[in-house]
Design an enzyme around this catalytic site. Structure first.
Site, PDB file in Angstrom:
ATOM      1  N   LYS A 172       0.825  -1.212   0.000  1.00 15.45           N
ATOM      2  CA  LYS A 172       0.000   0.000   0.000  1.00 15.45           C
ATOM      3  C   LYS A 172       0.870   1.278   0.000  1.00 15.45           C
ATOM      4  CE  LYS A 172      -3.314   2.999   0.749  1.00 15.45           C
ATOM      5  NZ  LYS A 172      -4.053   3.550  -0.378  1.00 15.45           N
ATOM      6  N   LYS A 241       1.828  11.607   5.525  1.00 16.87           N
ATOM      7  CA  LYS A 241       2.071  10.442   6.389  1.00 16.87           C
ATOM      8  C   LYS A 241       2.452   9.215   5.549  1.00 16.87           C
ATOM      9  CE  LYS A 241      -1.469   8.132   7.072  1.00 16.87           C
ATOM     10  NZ  LYS A 241      -2.264   7.031   6.597  1.00 16.87           N
TER      11      LYS A 241
END
Ligand code: NAD
Length: 300
Positions: A172, A241
């Site tokens: 991911k 992030k």
């Protein structure tokens, strides 16, 4: 039907939890924002919980969609966290929290007999709304097989990545790294074209049937930049992030990602100038300001 818990009802989690309820599952819900819980009062099969430990009293399978690894760890190990509640059956993390946090949480919950799946998603808010997300899953294959139907309510492209905790998170963050690079590179190319006097719509029409096409040119620019709505639904703080998690993992593994260092800085600047809750597509404003042009319609 399995009794479910869902923690984190933000842009993504709201729709995922709603879809599970609409399919008839009983779901215990938790979010630290009161307003996130309000729309669920209308569902007779929804139960509102006050802490993660309280969710474990109700649910056998607990899904989470949380903003970052720090929060995922608080939910797991903090005061009244999952580890202080009843031992439940399966934990499914749909957030992007990086492989390290997934491994730590899987170890701690694993000691209590809980099977952990890291199951980050891709496809944005529209994908969450329509149940068309892609979901990459890592963890015990048996738990994956058992929960495949539940995941099928959330997404329609489900991939088993491997048995080791965190493997799906690695995939991911590699995906989001590519998505971030595409957004920055497309911002640069579009600003260059507009500065030279090109029509941005004609640019996209050409790029999207040519070798420069990518997720930003096909999706983000037409949906949220050219119309100046900047409402794609993914926050700058979350993109920062994700790139930071990817760079951290590259360091940990000893892999080099030269472009990533720059890309991370652009999202850091966006977060600082426009706020962590600004839409990720607003990163184009940096390049527009430097070049003194605007890509797309004038803003109201
Ligand atoms: P969001 O910030 O909208 O939602 C996060 C939710 O978690 C919020 O409602 C917040 O109040 C809640 N929360 C925070 N701390 C909590 C705590 N201690 N206990 C319970 N709830 C808490 O984020 P989002 O866009 O819904 O994304 C969620 C996750 O999915 C992130 O990890 C993100 O990177 C990932 N993701 C997002 C998208 C997207 O397009 N938005 C796409 C793919 C993956």
């Amino acid at each position: 039907m399995t009794k479910l818990g869902f923690i984190g009802l933000g842009n993504m989690g709201f729709h995922m939890a709603r879809r599970l309820l609409e399919q008839g599952h009983s779901v215990a819900l938790l979010d630290t924002r009161k307003e996130a819980l309000e729309p669920f009062q209308a569902y007779p099969n929804a139960t509102i919980a006050a802490t993660p430990a309280e969710v474990t009293q109700f649910a056998d399978t607990i899904l989470v969609s949380l903003p970052n690894p720090q929060v995922a760890k608080i939910v797991a190990f903090g005061e009244n966290g999952l580890t202080s509640g009843r031992a439940f059956k399966t934990y499914i993390d749909l957030s992007t929290t990086g492989p390290e946090a997934s491994q730590q949480i899987a170890t701690a919950l694993g000691e209590r007999g809980v099977a952990c799946l890291d199951a980050p998603v891709s496809g944005g808010v529209p994908g969450a709304e329509q149940g068309t997300l892609s979901i990459m899953v890592a963890g015990p294959k048996e738990a994956y097989d058992e929960n495949h139907d539940i995941l099928g309510i959330i997404g329609n492209k489900i991939f088993y990545v491997g048995a080791k905790a965190g493997q799906a998170q690695t995939l991911k963050i590699a995906n989001n790294y590519l998505s971030a690079v595409a957004l920055i590179a497309t911002s640069e190319a579009m600003v260059l074209g507009v500065k030279a006097g090109l029509d941005p719509q004609i640019m996209l029409d050409v790029l999207n049937v040519s070798s420069g096409r990518n997720s930003a040119s096909l999706d983000k620019f037409p949906a949220a930049v050219l119309n100046r709505k900047f409402d794609y639904g993914f926050k700058s703080g979350l993109m920062y992030k994700d790139v930071a998690l990817c760079m951290q993992e590259a360091d940990r593994l000893g892999a080099t990602m030269w472009i990533g260092s720059n890309v991370k800085e652009f999202f850091k600047l966006t977060k600082e100038h426009l706020g962590a809750d600004s839409d990720t597509t607003e990163v184009v404003r940096l390049f527009e300001d430097w070049a003194k042009v605007q890509v797309g319609a004038s803003e109201e």
